[in-house]
Design a protein around this motif. Sequence first.
Motif, PDB file in Angstrom:
ATOM      1  N   VAL A  10      19.309  -4.983  53.684  1.00 40.02           N
ATOM      2  CA  VAL A  10      18.470  -3.888  52.987  1.00 40.02           C
ATOM      3  C   VAL A  10      17.093  -3.902  53.839  1.00 40.02           C
ATOM      4  O   VAL A  10      16.274  -4.894  53.718  1.00 40.02           O
ATOM      5  CB  VAL A  10      18.164  -4.379  51.685  1.00 40.02           C
ATOM      6  N   GLY A  11      17.202  -2.877  54.754  1.00 37.32           N
ATOM      7  CA  GLY A  11      15.949  -2.571  55.226  1.00 37.32           C
ATOM      8  C   GLY A  11      15.579  -2.965  56.863  1.00 37.32           C
ATOM      9  O   GLY A  11      14.498  -2.695  57.232  1.00 37.32           O
ATOM     10  N   THR A  12      16.561  -3.739  57.357  1.00 37.61           N
ATOM     11  CA  THR A  12      16.343  -4.433  58.502  1.00 37.61           C
ATOM     12  C   THR A  12      16.987  -3.496  59.313  1.00 37.61           C
ATOM     13  O   THR A  12      18.268  -3.223  59.449  1.00 37.61           O
ATOM     14  CB  THR A  12      17.116  -5.950  58.776  1.00 37.61           C
ATOM     15  N   ILE A  13      16.159  -2.999  60.546  1.00 36.84           N
ATOM     16  CA  ILE A  13      16.773  -2.191  61.468  1.00 36.84           C
ATOM     17  C   ILE A  13      16.925  -3.176  62.673  1.00 36.84           C
ATOM     18  O   ILE A  13      16.118  -3.656  63.320  1.00 36.84           O
ATOM     19  CB  ILE A  13      15.786  -0.894  61.887  1.00 36.84           C
ATOM     20  N   GLY A  14      18.292  -3.185  63.094  1.00 36.18           N
ATOM     21  CA  GLY A  14      18.718  -3.828  64.344  1.00 36.18           C
ATOM     22  C   GLY A  14      18.974  -3.210  65.379  1.00 36.18           C
ATOM     23  O   GLY A  14      19.476  -2.096  65.174  1.00 36.18           O
ATOM     24  N   PHE A  15      18.730  -3.679  66.489  1.00 35.77           N
ATOM     25  CA  PHE A  15      19.152  -3.004  67.995  1.00 35.77           C
ATOM     26  C   PHE A  15      20.174  -3.698  68.656  1.00 35.77           C
ATOM     27  O   PHE A  15      19.766  -5.097  68.972  1.00 35.77           O
ATOM     28  CB  PHE A  15      17.775  -2.792  68.680  1.00 35.77           C
ATOM     29  N   ASP A  16      20.971  -3.105  69.090  1.00 36.68           N
ATOM     30  CA  ASP A  16      21.977  -3.791  69.979  1.00 36.68           C
ATOM     31  C   ASP A  16      22.662  -4.665  69.088  1.00 36.68           C
ATOM     32  O   ASP A  16      22.178  -5.225  68.188  1.00 36.68           O
ATOM     33  CB  ASP A  16      21.527  -4.205  71.341  1.00 36.68           C
ATOM     34  N   THR A  17      23.785  -5.515  69.781  1.00 37.84           N
ATOM     35  CA  THR A  17      24.523  -6.565  68.985  1.00 37.84           C
ATOM     36  C   THR A  17      24.866  -7.540  70.080  1.00 37.84           C
ATOM     37  O   THR A  17      24.975  -7.157  71.275  1.00 37.84           O
ATOM     38  CB  THR A  17      25.644  -6.151  68.328  1.00 37.84           C
ATOM     39  N   TYR A  18      25.007  -8.781  69.782  1.00 32.02           N
ATOM     40  CA  TYR A  18      25.431  -9.933  70.425  1.00 32.02           C
ATOM     41  C   TYR A  18      26.749 -10.543  69.462  1.00 32.02           C
ATOM     42  O   TYR A  18      26.562 -10.392  68.287  1.00 32.02           O
ATOM     43  CB  TYR A  18      24.522 -10.972  70.783  1.00 32.02           C
ATOM     44  N   HIS A  19      27.700 -11.404  70.246  1.00 32.41           N
ATOM     45  CA  HIS A  19      28.716 -11.929  69.518  1.00 32.41           C
ATOM     46  C   HIS A  19      28.314 -13.362  69.809  1.00 32.41           C
ATOM     47  O   HIS A  19      27.725 -13.716  70.648  1.00 32.41           O
ATOM     48  CB  HIS A  19      30.013 -11.613  70.203  1.00 32.41           C
TER      49      HIS A  19
END
Length: 116
Positions: A10-19
Amino acid sequence: MGISQKLWNVGTIGFDTYHYQYDSGREGDGHIIGFFPRKGKITVYLMDGTARYSELLAKLGKHTTTGYCVYIRRLSDVELPILEQIVQKSYENIKSQEGHINQIYMANCKKIGLAA
């Protein structure tokens, strides 16, 4: 190619992803850099931990930290070029260790004296 962004929780803007995958077999995906803007406090999530950026954080300005978070009341309280350097270095560090976030996590826990 740009960096993807999406809303996490809720409300966190995440940039790119990692596994990540732990020795236990647990695995999943997380955001590399996250921001949680809210009234009175902006949270910047550094998924490789704040300890490794202590020298830059000392130059940042008015803020507080926990193991993975930098808390800022107002952007005018900090040196934005320093914040940009911290975020860029964190992003590059995690991308360079793709798939090995568990090792980053364990090393950070040892540095700040936490049991993993």
